[in-house]
Design a protein around this motif. Structure first.
Motif, PDB file in Angstrom:
ATOM      1  N   MET A  45      50.823  75.724  24.307  1.00 10.23           N
ATOM      2  CA  MET A  45      50.985  75.865  25.750  1.00 10.23           C
ATOM      3  C   MET A  45      51.766  74.725  26.374  1.00 10.23           C
ATOM      4  N   GLY A  46      51.690  73.533  25.808  1.00  8.03           N
ATOM      5  CA  GLY A  46      52.378  72.406  26.420  1.00  8.03           C
ATOM      6  C   GLY A  46      52.434  71.239  25.463  1.00  8.03           C
ATOM      7  N   GLY A  47      53.388  70.341  25.702  1.00  7.06           N
ATOM      8  CA  GLY A  47      53.507  69.176  24.845  1.00  7.06           C
ATOM      9  C   GLY A  47      54.099  69.540  23.491  1.00  7.06           C
ATOM     10  N   GLY A  48      54.188  68.571  22.616  1.00  3.73           N
ATOM     11  CA  GLY A  48      54.789  68.796  21.322  1.00  3.73           C
ATOM     12  C   GLY A  48      53.773  69.106  20.248  1.00  3.73           C
ATOM     13  N   VAL A  49      54.283  69.474  19.071  1.00  3.65           N
ATOM     14  CA  VAL A  49      53.453  69.698  17.897  1.00  3.65           C
ATOM     15  C   VAL A  49      53.460  68.411  17.083  1.00  3.65           C
ATOM     16  N   ASN A  50      52.279  67.854  16.849  1.00 10.23           N
ATOM     17  CA  ASN A  50      52.200  66.562  16.185  1.00 10.23           C
ATOM     18  C   ASN A  50      52.404  66.634  14.689  1.00 10.23           C
ATOM     19  N   SER A  51      51.873  67.683  14.071  1.00  4.19           N
ATOM     20  CA  SER A  51      51.882  67.729  12.613  1.00  4.19           C
ATOM     21  C   SER A  51      51.818  69.172  12.138  1.00  4.19           C
ATOM     22  N   VAL A  52      52.414  69.420  10.960  1.00  4.36           N
ATOM     23  CA  VAL A  52      52.400  70.755  10.373  1.00  4.36           C
ATOM     24  C   VAL A  52      52.113  70.622   8.882  1.00  4.36           C
TER      25      VAL A  52
ATOM     26  N   PHE B 111      51.456  73.039   5.044  1.00  6.65           N
ATOM     27  CA  PHE B 111      51.323  74.262   4.262  1.00  6.65           C
ATOM     28  C   PHE B 111      50.025  74.204   3.471  1.00  6.65           C
ATOM     29  N   SER B 112      49.370  75.346   3.316  1.00 10.48           N
ATOM     30  CA  SER B 112      48.247  75.427   2.389  1.00 10.48           C
ATOM     31  C   SER B 112      48.786  75.325   0.964  1.00 10.48           C
ATOM     32  N   PRO B 113      47.952  74.957  -0.018  1.00  9.42           N
ATOM     33  CA  PRO B 113      48.424  74.817  -1.406  1.00  9.42           C
ATOM     34  C   PRO B 113      49.051  76.089  -1.965  1.00  9.42           C
ATOM     35  N   SER B 114      48.598  77.227  -1.498  1.00  7.04           N
ATOM     36  CA  SER B 114      49.165  78.492  -1.967  1.00  7.04           C
ATOM     37  C   SER B 114      50.525  78.777  -1.345  1.00  7.04           C
ATOM     38  N   GLY B 115      50.803  78.102  -0.228  1.00 12.37           N
ATOM     39  CA  GLY B 115      52.045  78.347   0.490  1.00 12.37           C
ATOM     40  C   GLY B 115      51.992  79.549   1.403  1.00 12.37           C
ATOM     41  N   ASN B 116      50.835  80.200   1.484  1.00 12.43           N
ATOM     42  CA  ASN B 116      50.722  81.418   2.282  1.00 12.43           C
ATOM     43  C   ASN B 116      50.304  81.166   3.728  1.00 12.43           C
ATOM     44  N   THR B 117      49.809  79.969   4.006  1.00 14.07           N
ATOM     45  CA  THR B 117      49.293  79.656   5.338  1.00 14.07           C
ATOM     46  C   THR B 117      49.920  78.377   5.851  1.00 14.07           C
ATOM     47  N   ILE B 118      50.173  78.355   7.156  1.00 15.01           N
ATOM     48  CA  ILE B 118      50.690  77.158   7.820  1.00 15.01           C
ATOM     49  C   ILE B 118      49.733  76.796   8.944  1.00 15.01           C
ATOM     50  N   ALA B 119      49.415  75.514   9.047  1.00 13.34           N
ATOM     51  CA  ALA B 119      48.607  75.004  10.151  1.00 13.34           C
ATOM     52  C   ALA B 119      49.426  73.957  10.894  1.00 13.34           C
ATOM     53  N   ALA B 120      49.312  73.961  12.218  1.00 10.19           N
ATOM     54  CA  ALA B 120      50.020  72.975  13.031  1.00 10.19           C
ATOM     55  C   ALA B 120      49.141  72.576  14.195  1.00 10.19           C
ATOM     56  N   GLY B 121      49.253  71.318  14.590  1.00  5.07           N
ATOM     57  CA  GLY B 121      48.416  70.805  15.678  1.00  5.07           C
ATOM     58  C   GLY B 121      49.252  70.347  16.853  1.00  5.07           C
ATOM     59  N   GLY B 122      48.805  70.721  18.060  1.00  4.27           N
ATOM     60  CA  GLY B 122      49.457  70.318  19.303  1.00  4.27           C
ATOM     61  C   GLY B 122      48.709  70.883  20.485  1.00  4.27           C
ATOM     62  N   ASP B 123      48.942  70.359  21.683  1.00  2.00           N
ATOM     63  CA  ASP B 123      48.334  70.742  22.971  1.00  2.00           C
ATOM     64  C   ASP B 123      46.809  70.868  22.890  1.00  2.00           C
ATOM     65  N   GLY B 124      46.192  70.049  22.022  1.00  2.00           N
ATOM     66  CA  GLY B 124      44.738  70.086  21.916  1.00  2.00           C
ATOM     67  C   GLY B 124      44.214  71.187  21.022  1.00  2.00           C
ATOM     68  N   ASN B 125      45.095  71.918  20.361  1.00  2.00           N
ATOM     69  CA  ASN B 125      44.673  73.022  19.501  1.00  2.00           C
ATOM     70  C   ASN B 125      45.319  72.905  18.124  1.00  2.00           C
ATOM     71  N   ILE B 126      44.725  73.603  17.160  1.00  2.00           N
ATOM     72  CA  ILE B 126      45.326  73.761  15.841  1.00  2.00           C
ATOM     73  C   ILE B 126      45.519  75.247  15.617  1.00  2.00           C
ATOM     74  N   ARG B 127      46.746  75.647  15.456  1.00  2.00           N
ATOM     75  CA  ARG B 127      47.048  77.064  15.279  1.00  2.00           C
ATOM     76  C   ARG B 127      47.401  77.325  13.814  1.00  2.00           C
ATOM     77  N   ILE B 128      46.964  78.478  13.332  1.00  2.00           N
ATOM     78  CA  ILE B 128      47.131  78.833  11.925  1.00  2.00           C
ATOM     79  C   ILE B 128      47.850  80.176  11.837  1.00  2.00           C
TER      80      ILE B 128
END
Length: 617
Positions: free
Chosen positions: A292-299, A301-318
């Motif tokens: 929703m706002g601000g930047g993404v601090n970090s991203v 990959f899961s070890p399988s490479g099938n999932t991505i997680a990223a953190g920003g705006d106070g949330n972690i989206r997968i």
């Protein structure tokens, strides 16, 4: 990427912890609290994020510690804290027996993950650690610091091995090549240095970026280096020749994180959104949105490479890395808390955050109620109207916004200031809203209609704080030049100027009887003034003269609370003017303090992204 993978050693330890204790399945607001605190609201900001090698856990580091989530259920599993001095970055050794924490005070702590104890502290840097990485064999650690150096350390002995000299400014990021022969380090001037990891000799300098290098990552085959910069670009480099291969543009903000997929076929870059790129062609494959706002601090990959997680705006989206489908959002992480305010009935706490949001929390259940979005810049101040129906927010975009406190609906935006808003407050009769601004003025608004009523001029620098007297007849304003003005609230004329502070006034507040004004300053003092005569009555000083960012009187006026630069809250007896207690636990400065209407609870909002609640006797 600044972090390395968590190993199976740590995973086994965590599983045993989870089996031995049911507390991890309970209310996480109670975990690892400092002595005397009754709850933590918010989990702190999002720093580095990483999956464990087996994909069972997701780790999130921030200033208060390391949060661990069960990757399958996405529930909180544990909070790892300790004497960490505020985590900036972390890295796990390849065998998982050691993890390193880079802190804001320039030290690096090495922890034994088997016994859960600190092994040693590495000292030598003179400023904060912004990047750390283990060599592939786990024997060497490289660290990058804002002191302008990168250092190599022997992990087994903790001894300093070499200092990599040549950087001209802050070292923001470091990375080891997969074969362990090369180290890359990124400078704040946009240069990337390649070093011989064994001899410590400088090999090449890669130029092209024009500003900070936030992130560096080697491809799994070691042939390509990807860099993300403050200049909004991603660049690809040939590690062998040092040649610039490609510049990828399109990000509209600093690129905070870059990482390759496990098979090296794609890589991700994170700014306002997460972009996935074909590692061979540099073609953008997909954009992952939702922040929703601000930047993404970090991203990550899961070890399988099938999932991505990223953190920003106070949330972690997968997301699903193959389809880009959003799978889940982990909530509760919050950026710097600049302001806190209790609703008049004491049931709700509002926090103004640097991620451009206002968060509302249920005080009794300590659960999140809603997020108010629509602020374009960070929220500097929040205030409830006396009847509890409206929330006002002051923002760095020079606007004041009014919100329905029950529904969270945006009511109106008040424009007229030309610089950021530091402080907003309602008059006791609910008729007027006052705002203090970086444009050196105070504006008075009709609290119901939002109509501009009057502008108070006379300050020659930023107005950082505004307060109404309890009877509503006087307005006090604090300026960054250290002066305080008292104004007639009806006519808008200046009554008195209070002089004595040697640095800016961060905050000021009237006592409940209106006879005393307390002012907190960057000069390390709190001054008490007689509001009738304007005379200075007393000066309260902490032992180490920490800057005072906020002051608040208890409802009956017997206690004055002050929030400080070192993360502490001091309580003062207003009758004896003596210090009663020091509340410690925040990992960053305390920007705001507030008493509940019944005076039984004190809330402190901090730069560490959390609010600690304290029960007062």
């Amino acid at each position: 990427m600044k972090t390395r993978l968590l190993s199976t050693f740590l995973t086994l330890i965590l599983i045993s912890i989870l089996l031995l204790s049911n507390t991890f399945a309970q209310d996480y607001t109670q975990w690892e609290l400092p002595e005397g605190a009754i709850a933590r609201i918010g989990k702190g900001g999002v720093g580095d994020i990483q999956y464990s090698p087996d994909g069972r856990f997701l780790a999130v580091s921030n200033r208060i510690g390391i949060w661990l989530y069960d990757a399958a259920t996405l529930q909180e599993a544990a909070l790892l804290t300790g004497d960490t001095n505020g985590i900036i970055c972390m890295a796990f050794s390849p065998d998982g027996r050691t993890f390193a924490i880079g802190t804001g005070d320039g030290t690096i702590q090495l922890w034994d993950t088997i016994i859960g104890a600190r092994k040693t502290t590495l000292t030598g840097h003179t400023n904060g650690i912004f990047g750390i990485a283990f060599s592939p064999d786990g024997r060497t650690l490289v660290s990058g610091s804002s002191d302008g150096t990168a250092r190599l350390w022997d992990v087994n002995t903790g001894m300093h091995k070499k200092t990599l000299t040549g950087h001209t400014d802050w070292v923001w990021s470091v990375a080891f090549s997969p074969d362990g022969d090369t180290i890359a380090s990124g400078d704040s001037d946009g240069s990337i240095y390649l070093w011989d990891a064994h001899a410590g000799a400088h090999k090449k300098t890669l130029t092209g970026h024009t500003r900070y290098i936030h992130s560096l990552a080697f491809s799994p085959d070691g042939r390509t280096l990807v860099s993300g910069g403050e200049d909004n670009t991603v660049r690809l480099w040939d590690v062998i020749t040092g040649a610039h291969k490609k510049t990828l543009i399109g990000h509209t903000g600093p690129v905070q994180s870059t990482v390759f997929s496990p098979d090296g076929s794609i890589f991700a870059s994170a700014s306002g959104h997460v972009w996935l790129w074909n590692a061979d062609t540099g073609e953008r494959k997909m954009t992952l949105t939702g922040f929703m706002g601000g930047g993404v601090n970090s991203v990550a990959f899961s070890p399988s490479g099938n999932t991505i997680a990223a953190g920003g705006d106070g949330n972690i989206r997968i997301w699903d890395a193959n389809t880009g489908e959003h799978k889940h959002t982990l909530t509760g992480h919050t950026s710097m808390v600049r302001s806190v305010a209790f609703s008049p009935d004491g049931r709700t706490l509002a926090t103004g955050n640097f991620d451009s949001t206002i968060q509302l929390w249920n005080i009794h259940t300590r659960t999140h109620k809603m997020t108010l979005t629509g602020n374009t810049w960070d929220v500097q101040s929040v205030a409830f109207s006396p009847d509890g129906s409206t929330i006002a927010s002051g923002n760095s975009d020079s606007k004041v916004r009014l919100w329905d406190a029950n529904t969270g609906t945006h009511i109106t935006t008040l424009t007229g200031h030309t610089e950021g808003i530091y402080s907003v407050i309602f008059s006791p009769d609910n008729q007027t809203l006052a705002s203090g601004s970086e444009d050196d003025t105070v504006r008075l608004w009709d609290a119901k209609t939002g109509r501009h009523k009057k502008t108070l001029t006379g300050h020659i620098e930023d107005v950082q704080s505004v307060a109404f007297s309890p009877d509503g007849k006087i307005i006090a304003t604090g300026c960054s030049d250290g002066t305080v003005q008292l104004w007639n609230a009806k006519t808008g004329t200046s009554k008195k100027t209070l002089i004595g502070h040697t640095r800016g006034i961060w905050n000021l507040v009237f006592s409940p009887d209106g006879n005393t004004l307390a002012t907190g300053s960057g000069d390390g003092t709190i001054r008490l003034w007689n509001t009738n005569t304007g005379e200075h009555e007393d000066t309260l000083i902490t032992n180490d003269k920490q800057s005072t960012y906020n002051v608040a009187f208890s409802p009956e006026g017997h206690i004055l609370a002050s929030g400080h630069e070192d993360g502490t809250i001091h309580l003062w007896d207003t009758n004896t003017r003596k210090q009663m207690a020091v509340l410690s636990g925040h990992a960053d400065r305390v920007w705001s303090v507030a008493f509940s209407p019944d005076g039984k609870t004190l809330a402190g909002g901090s730069g560490d992204g959390t609010v600690l609640l304290w029960k007062l006797r």
